[in-house]
Design an enzyme around this catalytic site. Structure first.
Site, PDB file in Angstrom:
ATOM      1  N   MET A  45      -5.474  -7.581   8.913  1.00 43.46           N
ATOM      2  CA  MET A  45      -4.974  -6.661   9.928  1.00 43.46           C
ATOM      3  C   MET A  45      -5.946  -5.492  10.028  1.00 43.46           C
ATOM      4  O   MET A  45      -6.978  -5.476   9.386  1.00 43.46           O
ATOM      5  CB  MET A  45      -3.555  -6.235   9.577  1.00 43.46           C
ATOM      6  CG  MET A  45      -2.587  -7.408   9.786  1.00 43.46           C
ATOM      7  SD  MET A  45      -0.886  -6.932   9.570  1.00 43.46           S
ATOM      8  CE  MET A  45      -0.897  -6.412   7.866  1.00 43.46           C
ATOM      9  N   ARG A  55      -3.052  -1.483  -6.426  1.00 44.79           N
ATOM     10  CA  ARG A  55      -2.161  -2.641  -6.270  1.00 44.79           C
ATOM     11  C   ARG A  55      -2.495  -3.657  -7.361  1.00 44.79           C
ATOM     12  O   ARG A  55      -3.545  -3.562  -8.015  1.00 44.79           O
ATOM     13  CB  ARG A  55      -2.328  -3.268  -4.888  1.00 44.79           C
ATOM     14  CG  ARG A  55      -3.745  -3.747  -4.638  1.00 44.79           C
ATOM     15  CD  ARG A  55      -3.923  -4.255  -3.225  1.00 44.79           C
ATOM     16  NE  ARG A  55      -5.331  -4.538  -2.962  1.00 44.79           N
ATOM     17  CZ  ARG A  55      -5.815  -4.802  -1.758  1.00 44.79           C
ATOM     18  NH1 ARG A  55      -5.032  -4.786  -0.703  1.00 44.79           N
ATOM     19  NH2 ARG A  55      -7.101  -5.050  -1.603  1.00 44.79           N
ATOM     20  N   HIS A 104      -6.253 -41.584  -0.300  1.00 40.68           N
ATOM     21  CA  HIS A 104      -6.785 -42.307  -1.460  1.00 40.68           C
ATOM     22  C   HIS A 104      -7.846 -41.473  -2.167  1.00 40.68           C
ATOM     23  O   HIS A 104      -7.831 -41.299  -3.383  1.00 40.68           O
ATOM     24  CB  HIS A 104      -7.367 -43.648  -0.996  1.00 40.68           C
ATOM     25  CG  HIS A 104      -7.988 -44.438  -2.112  1.00 40.68           C
ATOM     26  ND1 HIS A 104      -9.324 -44.367  -2.424  1.00 40.68           N
ATOM     27  CD2 HIS A 104      -7.431 -45.292  -3.002  1.00 40.68           C
ATOM     28  CE1 HIS A 104      -9.566 -45.148  -3.449  1.00 40.68           C
ATOM     29  NE2 HIS A 104      -8.434 -45.733  -3.823  1.00 40.68           N
ATOM     30  N   SER A 113      11.925 -44.311 -11.629  1.00 42.71           N
ATOM     31  CA  SER A 113      10.793 -43.405 -11.451  1.00 42.71           C
ATOM     32  C   SER A 113      10.621 -43.180  -9.956  1.00 42.71           C
ATOM     33  O   SER A 113      10.391 -44.127  -9.203  1.00 42.71           O
ATOM     34  CB  SER A 113       9.531 -44.008 -12.059  1.00 42.71           C
ATOM     35  OG  SER A 113       8.445 -43.130 -11.863  1.00 42.71           O
ATOM     36  N   TYR A 139      11.478 -36.485 -16.885  1.00 45.91           N
ATOM     37  CA  TYR A 139      10.050 -36.157 -16.956  1.00 45.91           C
ATOM     38  C   TYR A 139       9.432 -36.129 -15.561  1.00 45.91           C
ATOM     39  O   TYR A 139       9.990 -36.684 -14.617  1.00 45.91           O
ATOM     40  CB  TYR A 139       9.286 -37.145 -17.848  1.00 45.91           C
ATOM     41  CG  TYR A 139       9.208 -38.545 -17.284  1.00 45.91           C
ATOM     42  CD1 TYR A 139       8.182 -38.906 -16.401  1.00 45.91           C
ATOM     43  CD2 TYR A 139      10.142 -39.507 -17.630  1.00 45.91           C
ATOM     44  CE1 TYR A 139       8.121 -40.185 -15.865  1.00 45.91           C
ATOM     45  CE2 TYR A 139      10.093 -40.785 -17.106  1.00 45.91           C
ATOM     46  CZ  TYR A 139       9.072 -41.117 -16.216  1.00 45.91           C
ATOM     47  OH  TYR A 139       9.012 -42.372 -15.686  1.00 45.91           O
ATOM     48  N   CYS A 165       6.769 -40.071 -10.353  1.00 47.29           N
ATOM     49  CA  CYS A 165       5.362 -40.414 -10.569  1.00 47.29           C
ATOM     50  C   CYS A 165       4.558 -40.284  -9.288  1.00 47.29           C
ATOM     51  O   CYS A 165       3.413 -40.696  -9.232  1.00 47.29           O
ATOM     52  CB  CYS A 165       5.230 -41.817 -11.160  1.00 47.29           C
ATOM     53  SG  CYS A 165       5.816 -43.111 -10.063  1.00 47.29           S
ATOM     54  N   LYS A 216       0.835  -1.192   0.000  1.00 47.96           N
ATOM     55  CA  LYS A 216       0.000   0.000   0.000  1.00 47.96           C
ATOM     56  C   LYS A 216       0.881   1.257   0.000  1.00 47.96           C
ATOM     57  O   LYS A 216       0.662   2.184  -0.797  1.00 47.96           O
ATOM     58  CB  LYS A 216      -0.920  -0.007   1.228  1.00 47.96           C
ATOM     59  CG  LYS A 216      -1.937   1.135   1.253  1.00 47.96           C
ATOM     60  CD  LYS A 216      -2.664   1.234   2.591  1.00 47.96           C
ATOM     61  CE  LYS A 216      -3.653   0.107   2.809  1.00 47.96           C
ATOM     62  NZ  LYS A 216      -4.931   0.326   2.094  1.00 47.96           N
ATOM     63  N   GLY A 258      -8.127  -7.847   4.919  1.00 51.25           N
ATOM     64  CA  GLY A 258      -8.976  -8.016   6.095  1.00 51.25           C
ATOM     65  C   GLY A 258      -8.289  -8.673   7.272  1.00 51.25           C
ATOM     66  O   GLY A 258      -8.902  -8.922   8.306  1.00 51.25           O
ATOM     67  N   ARG A 305      -3.522   2.702   8.696  1.00 49.54           N
ATOM     68  CA  ARG A 305      -3.745   1.390   8.074  1.00 49.54           C
ATOM     69  C   ARG A 305      -2.462   0.578   8.019  1.00 49.54           C
ATOM     70  O   ARG A 305      -1.379   1.141   7.855  1.00 49.54           O
ATOM     71  CB  ARG A 305      -4.217   1.578   6.623  1.00 49.54           C
ATOM     72  CG  ARG A 305      -5.664   1.912   6.486  1.00 49.54           C
ATOM     73  CD  ARG A 305      -6.014   1.992   5.002  1.00 49.54           C
ATOM     74  NE  ARG A 305      -6.397   3.346   4.685  1.00 49.54           N
ATOM     75  CZ  ARG A 305      -7.622   3.677   4.212  1.00 49.54           C
ATOM     76  NH1 ARG A 305      -8.521   2.746   3.990  1.00 49.54           N
ATOM     77  NH2 ARG A 305      -7.901   4.932   3.944  1.00 49.54           N
TER      78      ARG A 305
END
Lengths: 903, 903
Positions: B108, B341, B462, B785, B872, B852, B27, B106, B97
């Site tokens: 502070m 902002r 799961h 993997s 990958y 994986c 700010k 919201g 502020r």
């Protein structure tokens, strides 16, 4: 030059020598050694172990050079003896025996009297003038060859012999006359024909080839494979084959055969020890058909031979500088040595022989230390079965089952199927606690039991660990037992054992026997417990001597895992230099304390938890005072609460109701809490420092108890060295959270007492991440203690409670060479330990490192720890001597570059 | 020179500038930037974030220089406005502020109208000629100050206001007249006196100091701490304090206040977007008491101001080169900007804005890519709740509970409490599956459900993993739900939901709502499913554009985890370059297959097992054919059977009886087998390659199925690239055991078909020991993997099913910065991965490495994998775009040395 596969020995000479065990096997090297040394040995030749390796590496084909070299050796043999192999007038007979580098008694096969056939038997009869002997030799040969080479069931041959004996109405083989034996031979040959479709082979050379190949085959028979696995002998080394001229102990009363030791293999006493039979072949001694005579009677029967035997064997002992196990045969008054080798011995004998031989200046202290298997020391501390009585029991069909040998020693007592019943029954007499598995609830029952038997679990299961800690015999993982603990009965294989029936368990072998088998107590323990004056025990003196030698060599310290003063006293007596692990939770299971612990767990608010903890505090303080006092001058490592809380809660509705009565919390709530605390994988759950982080008040109480105990003793001028250890840390921030509490409470308590206590603050390294971030963790920790039980579980991904289901397959398939919970996995877990020590000490130069997992009492693991630069190992009290010796061996092995025990 | 703690701004100048977010907060920097740029901003000054850090580092004391610098700044302010702070005739009023570097909306506290007291209120009234305004300002100030600074409950002040309104019989605050307001002020001051024992402070300087300190204090209020944790904002950065002259939007109908965005923050469309209220203060807009007007109406109401606002904001957007979120106030026709902002936006808007701004040449493609949070892309694929309808539901008290947001998207449907009921009910309409937890048995129910809700489990449970794999909304770990699945009912907090009642779940937020909340479908998915022509979707075009840009940058490949052709099709559509993990076990749960699997498990002999496996073979082959066909030209990694066998057996006696009926094996035997297979820690038990080693016939069947499928497709000229992966290897000998089977069976099958298939043979690295012995394992494995789910469990010693119980405490205590199952633990697990890749490639230069685990779809983890040199990552299909973008960001970050998203 062609490779040499065959080594001849005989006539005071040998192509090989006594040190070539790798190439000639133990037996072959012994025969070569004896031959060269002028010991009378029937001549023969050894086909090398390399031949066996070639055989397996080349699809069971033999090297082409072998045939020629064998023929040459056989020619030499014929020349030496002036006989012809396969001759019909004076046949040369040979024995064919296996012989690997390491003795594998009875595991591979032997064939005697090879060379006989329908014609040669007549020649033998004529030449020896003993028809009966010749036909007896032939029927033995057919049976052995038929079984070993032709793979016909042994019992089939025995049945034939029995049927003839029955028909003739006689009891002993020796009661059969020549004609009977001829009938037996005919029937045996018919059996061979019926089973194989071929006549019994008459060509001696073919017999010899087949026998040799059978020996090579026998290297991989299931018995041999299992034996090697159990004894950690490599499958790769192969066996040699020894072809040796037969000599006959069964040629009359001037003949005989026997076995012996240069010292007593049971207790190590320096005495000529052995047995023999007149007019008998070697197998008769082993078979137990006739009772052999003590070897002393040989002095009376054949004094010259006896004197010669003593001279030869004591020369052999001096030559090999170790106790010898020998076999001999006397053929018509002439002595032949058939074998000599290092004698196997019990732990007791190992210690005694080692001490005596140093005194006799036969070996050095270093050699003495390196020759004792550290594990064998456990035998000195455990009660044992009376060997004869056990044999009687086994022969009487009382062998019920075989489990895993998890705690050395023998125990006999009435079966109790619950901890409560064990406590009750123990008031009246000895009890064996039988459980599907044990858990901390069972501690009281284990304390009163003579021994523990479980159906589930491995060598590091709760039952095994606790039993070894207590020095109690224990057999675990005996899966064939169907135990119904509620009904108080076990079934196995048609047998039923009810509560109160006698059971005996052998923790050295895993055997479970029906009924009582008498035991002999451990002399050493009796001395340590002041039940026997030290001066009355030679064994104790020898034990003490060996331990003192070991202590002079070793560099790594040895501590004990102990939770109560009684264990601490025994640990000190056994040489422990401090306590490496005190598990505080074991203190909470005592009946007068458990309800407070349960109250704490069931509390809904921090306030209620603190109230319950306040009640536990005085108990803990007294516990710690006891331990610190017994261990004055030595460090005492106390681990804060570790197990998941549900372990402390009742498991059944009924137990919950009982607890509800006691502490006034509704049964429903107790059950609900147990439910809430249920975990899918408790091993990886809410335990260790995770408890202290979520419930800081638990850590506070424990630190307060430790420091209060230390302060009070300090005021009494006791030199206390408490070490507070935080378990299951994986992240330095966990440790920071807990050390902040420890430091704060410790400051408070010291201020209250007006005393300053030197305490250390450290952590277990048992989570792989802790090892991987040791550099960070050492910023907070003043010491590391490797909890290798959990570190193994997590690094390998093996639950030790569940791995039993597939560990056997892993061992059979050689994926594992050792059970990783018994012997440290140096490649995986060891790499983490090494990394942890190095990186931890980069951060903190004087970081103290130890191990407190079960591996701290395992010899190879202790050696690894010594080499990795740990400051100490911590073992259960009864494993402390094992660790002390192993630690010394590590130094000696590194110095000499040799290891006596490796295989 | 003294350190500068205070920065003035105003009159077209500023001591700070717009880039100093670290020092001035977002700010403060915005105000300085706007001031310098000539934007009309009420003057004021910013106390730096450094002051806040000083405050916390020095026991809540402020730097001594601050008082003098503040006084100086206040003097400048007074000069700029020609007013006096605390004046009784023309008082200068200020707002106070907070303003941290990162927006914490919201979280502070803010105080308006500071400087008023009993005298100044009269001066304000006279000066403005508006009594009512002055007294209204005063009562607002007392309430705010009383709440924020004096820490009196907000509701206490509201009650006073309500009581007066009631007394006067009015509904709206604006209906109160001056006298009413004076009465309110008196009562509020009395409340302050009663609560604090002191009069309401009258000294404006004291008010200012107290307010400033309250802002610093508010940095560590629980809301703020939680917000920072959830948004991964460091606790160390501190907040700035902005003291700014008040301007008043509530001075009549020529006044007003509003908020807006330079583009639509929901969909990214370039339009002037916002709301305003005439005659109102800022808080009125937020409070929702009066309904604000769309900003377009400002054009009609005050055309000049509107024009000025549009000019200013579009200038600001150009200046900051990003969408702006601004606040403004109009005081008697004069426009003041209060804040600007970077605007927060949805994923949809983020993509749209990025694409548009590149088109507008405002930013480069690199900037566009780096600005989109990869996680936000998941929003483009998930259905969403209609925002207004959800607000209505929440306001109507229908918010039932809040769990863990585990699968993005919104779902609404009838509650079904079992998988079977879900399948049944789904035939008639949408269903939400509600379970205590899910297991593989529930797959069918999950397939048919719109969304999944569970009481137990975390983001990688799961339920969560499978739901995300399916792209289904999912809320897990909602512990307050008491679910009785047998009775088909859940209770929470007095509410009861029965089977068939409507439930709505928001997988973005974890919210669970009673009743139906309408959803909007994901446009992108509709296009990908061919339900909507691509050309009709701007969003799809933008999505495609962003993905194409990302693909041009990234170096690491992205694969998908998929088990069935349907998932493979979606994975390809979302850009997956192969399948990184096909879990073969998921194929066994289909109703027509499960009984064969169970038969296999219940078999006593290898022969019976083989019979059952033969029945499964054709199913598996067809599965693999489907997958390989969809993925033609790309690798398909198939993992051999992994889960413990007990997962496939019925859990209850009843289910066992049903199964018994089906397959003709006695119920008793099924129960006994389930018992036998029970494990204490199944995670570390008999699973993974341990199954294939103990039951080689399972591996054989699976390899036969894979290779047969490949051969058949090869004959159809399909380019297949199967990769066979062995799970849970910890020892190269395990892998050798399995690769021997694979190679043998593969050779057999290829011979049978007369076809040669290029297949790879590799292993998961998920056991720490595997990582530690990678050099050995790479001798056998052609690819690695990383199974980072299990690797995390074992390396950290955390069971992901159980860790939920303490993970929250760990996050609260900052022991964890992230849930290690959501974001890879780079220090611990990452070290093992790095070591494994390096040592593995030393053995095998071209070793292919991938990941994986669930982390393959987590942006920071993908970046780590890219930097560690993996070939990958493999993510669930709906996370593939996230991974593609993260992979591109890794390249851009490394190139520019900057990371946009890190905090």
């Amino acid at each position: 030059m062609a490779k040499k596969y065959v080594y001849f020995f005989g006539n005071g000479k040998a192509e090989g020598n006594g040190t070539q065990k790798d190439l000639l096997g133990g037996k072959g090297a012994g025969l070569a050694g004896m031959s060269s040394a002028g010991v009378p040995v029937p001549p023969g030749y050894t086909i090398t172990t390399e031949t066996c390796r070639y055989y397996y590496a080349n699809g069971k084909k033999l090297p082409p050079e072998l045939a020629g070299q064998s023929k040459e050796a056989m020619a030499k043999l014929e020349k030496a003896l002036g006989k012809k192999f396969g001759s019909s007038t004076d046949p040369l007979l040979v024995s064919v025996r296996s012989g690997a580098k390491f003795s594998m008694p009875g595991m591979m096969d032997t064939i005697l009297n090879l060379g006989l056939n329908d014609v040669a038997v007549l020649g033998l009869a004529e030449r020896t003038g003993n028809d009966r002997f010749a036909w007896d030799a032939y029927r033995r040969f057919i049976s052995m060859f038929g079984n070993v080479v032709l793979e016909i069931e042994k019992s089939a041959f025995e049945k034939v012999l029995e049927s003839v004996k029955e028909k003739k109405g006689v009891h002993l083989d020796t009661d059969l006359n020549v004609n009977d034996l001829k009938e037996v031979v005919d029937l045996l040959k018919k059996l061979v024909k019926d089973e194989t479709g071929k006549e019994f082979p008459q060509d001696p050379l073919k017999q010899l080839e087949d026998a040799r190949n059978a020996v090579f085959r026998s290297w991989n028979n299931p018995r041999a494979i299992t034996y090697r696995r159990l004894n950690k002998i490599s499958d790769e080394i192969g066996t040699a084959v020894n072809v040796q001229a037969m000599v006959f102990g069964n040629m009359g009363n001037d003949s005989g055969t026997g076995v012996g030791f240069t010292r007593n293999p049971s207790n190590g006493v320096k005495e000529f020890f052995g047995e023999y039979l007149t007019n008998a072949q070697g197998e008769d001694v082993v078979a137990g058909v006739r009772t052999p005579k003590p070897i002393k009677e040989l002095e009376r029967d054949m004094p010259t031979v006896y004197k010669q035997l003593r001279e030869i064997t004591s020369k052999l002992e001096k030559h090999y500088r170790d106790m010898q196990d020998f076999e001999f045969t006397i053929e018509r008054g002439t002595l032949f040595m058939l074998q000599t080798r290092t004698g196997k011995r019990t732990g007791i004998a190992a210690v005694q022989v080692a001490v005596d031989m140093v005194k006799e200046k036969l070996i050095s202290k270093e050699e003495a230390l390196i020759r004792i298997e550290p594990d064998q020391l456990a035998q000195l501390l455990a009660p044992v079965f009376d060997g004869k009585e056990k044999t009687v029991a086994v022969k009487g069909g009382r062998l019920l089952a075989k489990g895993i040998d998890a705690g050395p020693g023998a125990a006999t007592g009435r079966a109790a199927f619950t901890s409560e019943r064990a406590v009750e029954m123990a008031k009246k007499g000895p009890v064996v606690l039988v459980r599907p598995e044990t858990n901390p609830d069972d501690i009281e029952g284990m304390v009163v039991a003579e021994g523990i038997l479980t159906a589930i679990g491995g060598r590091t299961s709760h039952a095994a660990v606790v039993a070894r800690g207590m020095g109690k015999p224990c057999v675990v993982g005996c899966g064939v037992l169907k135990i119904d603990d509620e009904a108080g009965v076990l079934n196995v294989d048609g047998h039923t054992v009810k509560e109160g029936d006698y059971l005996s368990i052998d923790g050295f072998t895993g055997e479970v026997l029906l009924g009582q088998v008498p035991t002999l107590p451990s002399e050493v323990v009796r001395v340590l417990r002041n039940e026997l004056p030290a001066k009355e025990s030679t064994l104790f003196a020898s034990f003490k001597t060996v331990m003192a030698w070991a202590d002079a060599y070793r560099k790594i310290k040895v501590r004990a895992n102990a939770d109560i003063p009684r264990d601490a006293i025994m640990a000190r007596a056994l040489g422990a230099e401090g306590i490496g692990l005190c598990r505080t939770e074991h203190m909470f299971f005592a009946p007068e304390r458990l309800p407070f612990m349960q109250e704490m767990i069931l509390a809904d608010t921090e306030e209620d938890r603190r109230k319950a903890l306040d009640k536990l505090l005085p108990f803990q303080k007294e516990d710690f005072k006891g331990l610190l006092k017994e261990m004055k001058g030595f460090g005492v490592t106390v681990r804060t609460l570790d197990p998941p809380l549900h372990e402390f809660l009742p498991k059944t509705k009924e137990d919950a109701a009982v607890l509800s009565q006691k502490i006034g919390i509704p049964t429903e709530k107790i059950i609900q809490k147990t439910h809430e605390l249920h975990e899918f994988n408790p091993m990886l759950g809410h335990r260790g420092c995770r408890l202290g982080i979520t419930y800081p008040e638990i850590t506070e109480m424990q630190v307060r108890a430790i420091l209060s105990a230390a302060c009070e003793l300090k005021k009494e001028k006791v030199n206390v060295l408490p070490e507070i250890m935080i378990p299951l840390v994986g992240n330095v921030k966990e440790l920071k959270d807990q050390t902040a509490i420890v430091r704060r409470v410790a400051d408070e308590v010291q201020k209250e007492y007006g005393v300053k206590v030197n305490y250390l603050l450290g952590t277990m390294i048992e989570v792989p991440r802790a090892a991987l971030t040791s550099a960070e963790i050492a910023q907070e920790a003043e010491f590391f203690s490797f909890g290798t039980n959990d570190l193994t579980q997590m690094t390998l991904g093996f639950s030790r409670d569940d791995a039993g289901k597939f560990t056997k397959v892993y061992l059979d398939k050689k994926i594992f060479t050792d059970d990783p919970f018994a012997t440290l996995d140096q490649t995986g877990v060891g790499r983490l330990m090494d990394l942890s020590v190095r990186e931890g000490r980069k951060t903190r130069k004087d970081l103290k490192c130890g191990i407190c997992g079960e591996h701290g009492g395992d010899a190879p693991s202790v050696k690894f720890c010594a080499r990795t630069g740990l400051n100490y190992v911590s073992a259960s009290p009864f494993r402390v001597p094992v660790a002390r010796l192993a630690a010394a061996q590590a130094v000696i092995e590194d110095k000499t570059g040799k290891s006596y025990t490796s295989k």
